[in-house]
Design a protein around this motif. Structure first.
Motif, short mmCIF file in Angstrom:
data_model
loop_
_atom_site.label_atom_id
_atom_site.label_comp_id
_atom_site.label_asym_id
_atom_site.label_seq_id
_atom_site.Cartn_x
_atom_site.Cartn_y
_atom_site.Cartn_z
N LEU A 1 18.85 -41.79 -32.04
CA LEU A 1 19.69 -43.01 -31.71
C LEU A 1 21.03 -42.23 -32.29
O LEU A 1 21.71 -41.59 -32.80
CB LEU A 1 18.83 -44.21 -33.16
CG LEU A 1 19.65 -45.25 -33.26
CD1 LEU A 1 19.28 -45.87 -31.97
CD2 LEU A 1 18.91 -45.85 -34.37
N THR A 2 22.12 -42.91 -31.59
CA THR A 2 23.28 -42.41 -32.01
C THR A 2 24.18 -43.52 -32.27
O THR A 2 24.22 -44.94 -31.52
CB THR A 2 24.14 -41.91 -30.17
OG1 THR A 2 23.36 -42.33 -29.46
CG2 THR A 2 23.02 -40.40 -30.56
N SER A 3 25.57 -43.03 -32.75
CA SER A 3 26.28 -43.99 -33.62
C SER A 3 27.15 -44.44 -32.44
O SER A 3 27.17 -43.42 -31.57
CB SER A 3 27.23 -43.68 -34.72
OG SER A 3 27.39 -42.01 -33.77
N MET B 1 5.11 -57.47 -26.04
CA MET B 1 5.55 -56.84 -26.37
C MET B 1 6.83 -57.03 -26.28
O MET B 1 7.62 -57.90 -25.57
CB MET B 1 5.48 -55.87 -24.82
CG MET B 1 6.05 -54.08 -25.32
SD MET B 1 5.26 -52.84 -26.48
CE MET B 1 4.27 -52.64 -25.58
N ALA B 2 7.87 -56.86 -27.20
CA ALA B 2 9.02 -56.93 -27.56
C ALA B 2 10.01 -55.76 -27.11
O ALA B 2 9.81 -55.03 -27.00
CB ALA B 2 9.76 -56.89 -29.08
N LEU B 3 11.56 -56.23 -26.44
CA LEU B 3 11.39 -55.38 -25.16
C LEU B 3 13.78 -55.52 -25.90
O LEU B 3 13.97 -56.44 -26.38
CB LEU B 3 11.86 -56.24 -23.93
CG LEU B 3 10.56 -55.68 -22.89
CD1 LEU B 3 10.30 -55.88 -21.87
CD2 LEU B 3 10.03 -54.76 -23.09
N SER B 4 14.02 -54.43 -25.99
CA SER B 4 14.96 -54.46 -26.94
C SER B 4 15.70 -53.60 -26.37
O SER B 4 15.38 -52.36 -25.85
CB SER B 4 15.09 -54.91 -28.01
OG SER B 4 14.88 -54.29 -28.95
N THR B 5 17.20 -53.91 -26.23
CA THR B 5 18.60 -52.70 -26.34
C THR B 5 18.61 -52.24 -27.09
O THR B 5 19.11 -52.10 -28.35
CB THR B 5 19.05 -53.18 -25.36
OG1 THR B 5 20.14 -53.85 -26.13
CG2 THR B 5 19.14 -53.54 -23.54
N ILE B 6 18.82 -50.48 -26.86
CA ILE B 6 19.40 -49.98 -28.65
C ILE B 6 20.58 -48.51 -27.49
O ILE B 6 20.24 -48.18 -26.48
CB ILE B 6 18.53 -48.53 -28.78
CG1 ILE B 6 16.85 -48.47 -27.95
CG2 ILE B 6 17.32 -49.79 -29.41
CD1 ILE B 6 16.59 -47.28 -28.78
N VAL B 7 21.17 -47.86 -27.75
CA VAL B 7 22.26 -46.67 -27.81
C VAL B 7 20.98 -45.75 -28.07
O VAL B 7 20.95 -45.18 -29.09
CB VAL B 7 23.89 -47.16 -27.82
CG1 VAL B 7 24.18 -45.69 -27.39
CG2 VAL B 7 23.52 -48.29 -27.52
N VAL B 8 20.66 -44.40 -26.82
CA VAL B 8 19.69 -43.51 -26.94
C VAL B 8 20.92 -42.90 -26.53
O VAL B 8 21.24 -43.02 -25.00
CB VAL B 8 18.76 -43.40 -26.56
CG1 VAL B 8 18.26 -42.32 -26.30
CG2 VAL B 8 17.82 -44.27 -27.47
N ASN B 9 21.24 -41.45 -26.80
CA ASN B 9 22.20 -40.43 -26.44
C ASN B 9 23.36 -40.79 -25.98
O ASN B 9 24.10 -40.44 -24.40
CB ASN B 9 21.22 -39.28 -26.08
CG ASN B 9 20.35 -39.02 -25.86
OD1 ASN B 9 19.36 -39.23 -26.53
ND2 ASN B 9 20.05 -37.50 -26.49
N GLY B 10 23.75 -41.11 -26.78
CA GLY B 10 24.93 -41.82 -26.11
C GLY B 10 25.33 -42.78 -25.04
O GLY B 10 26.51 -43.10 -24.37
N ALA B 11 24.12 -43.43 -24.83
CA ALA B 11 23.59 -44.43 -23.54
C ALA B 11 23.28 -45.33 -23.51
O ALA B 11 21.55 -45.25 -24.44
CB ALA B 11 23.04 -43.78 -22.09
N VAL B 12 23.03 -46.69 -22.58
CA VAL B 12 21.75 -47.47 -23.06
C VAL B 12 20.99 -47.42 -22.70
O VAL B 12 20.38 -46.99 -21.67
CB VAL B 12 22.83 -49.08 -22.50
CG1 VAL B 12 21.41 -50.21 -23.13
CG2 VAL B 12 24.23 -49.99 -23.04
N ALA B 13 19.69 -47.53 -24.09
CA ALA B 13 18.68 -47.31 -23.20
C ALA B 13 17.55 -49.19 -23.33
O ALA B 13 17.99 -49.28 -24.26
CB ALA B 13 17.89 -46.43 -23.83
N ALA B 14 16.73 -48.77 -23.71
CA ALA B 14 15.37 -50.18 -24.34
C ALA B 14 14.17 -49.33 -25.07
O ALA B 14 13.90 -47.67 -24.80
CB ALA B 14 14.53 -50.67 -23.04
N ARG B 15 14.17 -50.10 -25.80
CA ARG B 15 12.84 -49.66 -26.98
C ARG B 15 11.61 -50.75 -26.72
O ARG B 15 12.09 -52.24 -26.52
CB ARG B 15 13.66 -49.70 -28.48
CG ARG B 15 13.64 -50.44 -28.88
CD ARG B 15 13.88 -50.06 -30.27
NE ARG B 15 12.91 -50.07 -31.21
CZ ARG B 15 12.66 -49.81 -32.69
NH1 ARG B 15 14.29 -49.03 -32.92
NH2 ARG B 15 11.73 -49.27 -33.29
#
Length: 304
Positions: free
Chosen positions: A100-102, A247-261
């Motif tokens: 998870l990146t800032s 199942m809950a799907l959401s977006t996060i920023v992983v390694n500087g890019a938009v990803a999903a969890r």
């Protein structure tokens, strides 16, 4: 009562340069290893070596940053050679450990590209020396003579390795940079289609030659071999609502890019990263190995 002022000053003199460059050292190690856990071990080993050289030797180090980068590179190279043997026995596909990146990582386009899961996956196809040279030269712009000292080769050899690694990576890296806005739009379309099991919507958002790779590490269920082609990938993903109700799907920023969890019952199950080209998803990485999901709770500070 003994005066400990001198000893405290010595500890601070050793600690300050290391702390100042710790995020950089972690980033170097992480890019070389693709594993935050191993990178943290390597950074700790670097600290022990820095603390061990003694006050007089540290005082003679003109450039602590360069010195520490050399040490962390040597330690990462040693670890990388061990990991290469271990990964030969890995169950299924191996993918890098996501972080998870800032927001500042995403804002630095070059840094975001260099730490992306896509780039780390490409770097995994390089040999240890090639990976070290590429990371130090192309990402951190370390001079060739310093790289030569770090990897134990001549400067001429390092230049040849860098050229070879550069060509290797250029042939395999994603073809274009994609803005955060476009990433969000494409990923949102993908998650909506997957959540409803809409095959046509999935086909519309997937590139014809899309590849899906899953990493369960032999611990949890995963697809053991890559699945290629939008028809096959869409058919697999369209069954998602049936096999993962609620199942809950959401977006996060992983390694500087938009990803999903993916979170069933409030528990992190998978991190999904993407390669996006021409408005469609060209690659899907599904990271399910629970040991690789432990660092998705708080943002990591990565630095160049």
């Amino acid at each position: 009562m003994a005066d400990n002022t001198g000893s405290r000053a010595a500890v601070e003199a050793a600690t300050e340069p290391f702390v100042a460059h710790r995020s950089l050292l972690f980033t170097v190690a992480y890019e070389m290893l693709g594993s935050a856990a191993d990178a943290e071990d390597v950074v700790q080993e670097t600290w022990l070596r820095w603390a061990d050289i003694g006050d007089d030797a540290r005082a003679e180090v003109r450039d602590p940053r360069a010195y520490l980068v050399r040490v962390v590179t040597r330690q990462a190279l040693n670890r990388l050679r061990t990991l290469a043997r271990q990964r030969e026995d890995y169950v299924g596909e191996w993918l890098p450990e996501p972080l998870l990146t800032s927001p500042d990582v995403a804002e630095d386009v070059e840094l975001a590209e260099s730490v992306s899961i896509a780039m780390l996956t490409v770097l995994e196809t390089l040999g240890p020396a090639e990976r070290a040279v590429f990371v130090l030269r192309e990402v951190f712009e370390v001079p060739y003579d310093e790289i030569a000292e770090a990897v134990g080769k001549s400067e001429a050899a390092v230049r040849q390795i860098a050229n070879r690694a550069r060509k290797h990576v250029a042939a395999r890296r994603p073809r274009m940079a994609v803005s955060q806005t476009e990433q969000h739009e494409v990923v949102a379309r993908f998650l909506a289609a997957m959540n409803t099991g809409d095959v046509q919507a999935l086909l519309d958002v997937l590139a014809p030659d899309v590849v899906l790779v899953s990493d369960g590490g032999g611990i949890v269920q995963s697809v053991l071999r890559p699945i290629a082609g939008h028809q096959r990938v869409a058919a697999l993903l369209s069954r998602f609502p049936q096999f993962a109700p609620g199942m809950a799907l959401s977006t996060i920023v992983v390694n500087g890019a938009v990803a999903a969890r993916l979170d069933p019952f409030g528990t992190l199950d998978s991190a999904v990263t993407f390669v996006i080209e021409d408005g469609r998803i060209a690659r899907i990485n599904v990271i399910r190995n629970p040991h690789k999901l432990e660092r998705l709770t708080a943002p990591f500070e990565l630095r160049r």
